[in-house]
Design a protein around this motif. Structure first.
Motif, mmCIF file in Angstrom:
data_model
loop_
_atom_site.group_PDB
_atom_site.id
_atom_site.type_symbol
_atom_site.label_atom_id
_atom_site.label_comp_id
_atom_site.label_asym_id
_atom_site.label_seq_id
_atom_site.Cartn_x
_atom_site.Cartn_y
_atom_site.Cartn_z
ATOM 1 N N GLU A 65 0.831 -1.213 0.000
ATOM 2 C CA GLU A 65 0.000 0.000 0.000
ATOM 3 C C GLU A 65 0.859 1.253 0.000
ATOM 4 O O GLU A 65 0.546 2.238 -0.688
ATOM 5 C CB GLU A 65 -0.922 -0.008 1.219
ATOM 6 N N GLN A 66 1.961 1.231 0.743
ATOM 7 C CA GLN A 66 2.844 2.393 0.793
ATOM 8 C C GLN A 66 3.540 2.609 -0.552
ATOM 9 O O GLN A 66 3.616 3.741 -1.045
ATOM 10 C CB GLN A 66 3.892 2.197 1.891
ATOM 11 N N LEU A 67 4.032 1.525 -1.149
ATOM 12 C CA LEU A 67 4.712 1.638 -2.445
ATOM 13 C C LEU A 67 3.761 2.076 -3.545
ATOM 14 O O LEU A 67 4.147 2.793 -4.470
ATOM 15 C CB LEU A 67 5.354 0.296 -2.813
ATOM 16 N N ARG A 68 2.487 1.661 -3.450
ATOM 17 C CA ARG A 68 1.505 2.040 -4.466
ATOM 18 C C ARG A 68 1.300 3.551 -4.482
ATOM 19 O O ARG A 68 1.180 4.168 -5.544
ATOM 20 C CB ARG A 68 0.181 1.320 -4.195
ATOM 21 N N ASP A 69 1.282 4.175 -3.324
ATOM 22 C CA ASP A 69 1.106 5.629 -3.254
ATOM 23 C C ASP A 69 2.370 6.380 -3.663
ATOM 24 O O ASP A 69 2.295 7.537 -4.101
ATOM 25 C CB ASP A 69 0.710 6.042 -1.829
ATOM 26 N N LEU A 70 3.515 5.731 -3.519
ATOM 27 C CA LEU A 70 4.783 6.389 -3.847
ATOM 28 C C LEU A 70 5.256 6.055 -5.257
ATOM 29 O O LEU A 70 6.349 6.451 -5.657
ATOM 30 C CB LEU A 70 5.859 5.969 -2.831
ATOM 31 N N LYS A 71 4.439 5.324 -6.003
ATOM 32 C CA LYS A 71 4.836 4.846 -7.324
ATOM 33 C C LYS A 71 5.219 5.991 -8.254
ATOM 34 O O LYS A 71 6.174 5.895 -9.030
ATOM 35 C CB LYS A 71 3.704 4.024 -7.947
ATOM 36 N N ALA A 72 4.490 7.104 -8.187
ATOM 37 C CA ALA A 72 4.764 8.240 -9.080
ATOM 38 C C ALA A 72 6.179 8.774 -8.859
ATOM 39 O O ALA A 72 6.900 9.064 -9.824
ATOM 40 C CB ALA A 72 3.734 9.345 -8.851
ATOM 41 N N ILE A 73 6.600 8.892 -7.598
ATOM 42 C CA ILE A 73 7.941 9.373 -7.291
ATOM 43 C C ILE A 73 8.991 8.362 -7.733
ATOM 44 O O ILE A 73 10.062 8.732 -8.238
ATOM 45 C CB ILE A 73 8.085 9.660 -5.784
ATOM 46 N N LEU A 74 8.697 7.075 -7.556
ATOM 47 C CA LEU A 74 9.638 6.033 -7.954
ATOM 48 C C LEU A 74 9.836 6.036 -9.464
ATOM 49 O O LEU A 74 10.960 5.897 -9.960
ATOM 50 C CB LEU A 74 9.138 4.655 -7.475
ATOM 51 N N TYR A 75 8.743 6.224 -10.213
ATOM 52 C CA TYR A 75 8.842 6.325 -11.673
ATOM 53 C C TYR A 75 9.667 7.544 -12.072
ATOM 54 O O TYR A 75 10.500 7.494 -12.984
ATOM 55 C CB TYR A 75 7.454 6.411 -12.301
ATOM 56 N N TYR A 76 9.404 8.660 -11.375
ATOM 57 C CA TYR A 76 10.139 9.892 -11.659
ATOM 58 C C TYR A 76 11.626 9.704 -11.374
ATOM 59 O O TYR A 76 12.487 10.182 -12.140
ATOM 60 C CB TYR A 76 9.576 11.034 -10.815
ATOM 61 N N ALA A 77 11.942 8.998 -10.283
ATOM 62 C CA ALA A 77 13.334 8.739 -9.916
ATOM 63 C C ALA A 77 14.041 7.917 -10.996
ATOM 64 O O ALA A 77 15.170 8.232 -11.389
ATOM 65 C CB ALA A 77 13.398 8.015 -8.575
ATOM 66 N N VAL A 78 13.363 6.868 -11.466
ATOM 67 C CA VAL A 78 13.950 6.023 -12.517
ATOM 68 C C VAL A 78 14.194 6.835 -13.787
ATOM 69 O O VAL A 78 15.262 6.745 -14.405
ATOM 70 C CB VAL A 78 13.025 4.816 -12.819
ATOM 71 N N PHE A 79 13.212 7.640 -14.160
ATOM 72 C CA PHE A 79 13.333 8.465 -15.370
ATOM 73 C C PHE A 79 14.473 9.474 -15.235
ATOM 74 O O PHE A 79 15.279 9.653 -16.161
ATOM 75 C CB PHE A 79 12.019 9.198 -15.635
ATOM 76 N N LEU A 80 14.554 10.122 -14.072
ATOM 77 C CA LEU A 80 15.576 11.149 -13.853
ATOM 78 C C LEU A 80 16.973 10.541 -13.870
ATOM 79 O O LEU A 80 17.893 11.076 -14.514
ATOM 80 C CB LEU A 80 15.319 11.851 -12.513
ATOM 81 N N ILE A 81 17.126 9.417 -13.177
ATOM 82 C CA ILE A 81 18.446 8.757 -13.124
ATOM 83 C C ILE A 81 18.841 8.241 -14.508
ATOM 84 O O ILE A 81 20.001 8.355 -14.930
ATOM 85 C CB ILE A 81 18.417 7.601 -12.098
ATOM 86 N N PHE A 82 17.867 7.684 -15.228
ATOM 87 C CA PHE A 82 18.139 7.182 -16.577
ATOM 88 C C PHE A 82 18.590 8.321 -17.496
ATOM 89 O O PHE A 82 19.537 8.184 -18.269
ATOM 90 C CB PHE A 82 16.888 6.521 -17.147
ATOM 91 N N ALA A 83 17.911 9.455 -17.402
ATOM 92 C CA ALA A 83 18.262 10.610 -18.231
ATOM 93 C C ALA A 83 19.671 11.105 -17.913
ATOM 94 O O ALA A 83 20.447 11.458 -18.817
ATOM 95 C CB ALA A 83 17.251 11.735 -18.015
ATOM 96 N N LYS A 84 20.018 11.125 -16.629
ATOM 97 C CA LYS A 84 21.354 11.571 -16.232
ATOM 98 C C LYS A 84 22.420 10.572 -16.670
ATOM 99 O O LYS A 84 23.538 10.956 -17.040
ATOM 100 C CB LYS A 84 21.402 11.804 -14.722
ATOM 101 N N LEU A 85 22.094 9.284 -16.632
ATOM 102 C CA LEU A 85 23.033 8.264 -17.102
ATOM 103 C C LEU A 85 23.296 8.417 -18.598
ATOM 104 O O LEU A 85 24.440 8.317 -19.051
ATOM 105 C CB LEU A 85 22.488 6.863 -16.799
ATOM 106 N N ILE A 86 22.218 8.646 -19.345
ATOM 107 C CA ILE A 86 22.366 8.857 -20.792
ATOM 108 C C ILE A 86 23.243 10.072 -21.068
ATOM 109 O O ILE A 86 24.108 10.065 -21.953
ATOM 110 C CB ILE A 86 20.984 9.041 -21.462
ATOM 111 N N GLY A 87 23.039 11.133 -20.285
ATOM 112 C CA GLY A 87 23.851 12.336 -20.438
ATOM 113 C C GLY A 87 25.320 12.074 -20.139
ATOM 114 O O GLY A 87 26.207 12.582 -20.832
ATOM 115 N N SER A 88 25.584 11.252 -19.105
ATOM 116 C CA SER A 88 26.963 10.925 -18.744
ATOM 117 C C SER A 88 27.622 10.075 -19.811
ATOM 118 O O SER A 88 28.799 10.260 -20.134
ATOM 119 C CB SER A 88 26.984 10.186 -17.394
#
Length: 222
Positions: A65-88
């Protein structure tokens, strides 16, 4: 009933002190916590996150239940880290150890956002839609009395309608996704292409019906 419980930010019945706490107090705590999270030192955010997790377990919110509510932030984190990795990689400066060390500000930001989202999650899970609406109306009434303002527009009603629509949006998407999987569909890009138009159509119809019902109620009471 099970479908409602499986949606993000859905109310979970209980008799805890937070369930009994007036909704207006919990609503006011969200901006207070948010400002504190971004103003106080980083270690305070860590302690607050730990306290929120402990509180969530005390309130009998499961990990799922806790992870379900935080899913949006977790998706954002994955996207942000992936974008920074691509940049690196593009700049030829990718070193995992260096990346983790150099992106400290990113990790801190994600943790702060996670903390703010967890605060909102706890409020939604311990307050019904009616309680949130009544809490906002109490706050609006107090402000109008303080400034001797006339009640010309139902501000609290509009805000509560928007806030309480958030769990409904999550419910609509999960219903569409389950219907897709029940027909043998897989989670892929095609799923989003097919379901998004239906998802927006259902949401717009529900918003229209809610607005129409409020308009009829206001005309009747007048």
């Amino acid at each position: 009933m099970g479908m409602t419980k499986d949606t993000a930010f859905s109310y979970k019945p209980g008799s805890s002190f937070l369930h009994r706490c007036p909704a207006w107090i919990k609503i006011l705590l969200i901006p207070v916590v948010s400002v504190a999270v971004f103003k106080l030192p980083f270690y305070c955010t860590i302690w607050l996150c730990i306290m929120q997790v402990i509180l969530a377990f005390v309130l009998k919110f499961s990990v799922r239940e806790q992870l379900r509510d935080l899913k949006a932030i977790l998706y954002y984190a994955v996207f942000l880290i992936f974008a920074k990795l691509i940049g690196s990689v593009a700049s030829g400066q990718l070193e995992i150890s260096g990346f983790i060390r150099n992106e400290t500000e990113t990790w801190i930001l994600l943790l702060k956002l996670l903390c703010v989202m967890q605060s909102a999650s706890i409020v939604f899970k311990t307050s019904t839609s009616l309680q949130i609406r009544e809490g906002l109306e109490s706050m609006e009434l107090a402000v109008r009395r303080l400034f001797h303002a006339k009640k010309e527009t139902p501000v609290a009603q509009a805000v509560s309608l928007f806030i309480c629509f958030i769990p409904q949006v999550s419910k609509n998407w999960q219903q569409a996704e389950r219907a897709w999987k029940a027909r043998g569909g897989k989670k892929s890009l095609r799923m989003f292409i097919v379901l998004l138009p239906v998802f927006f159509s259902v949401g717009m119809k529900q918003a229209y019906n809610s607005a129409r019902a409020i308009s009829i109620r206001q005309k009747t009471s007048a």
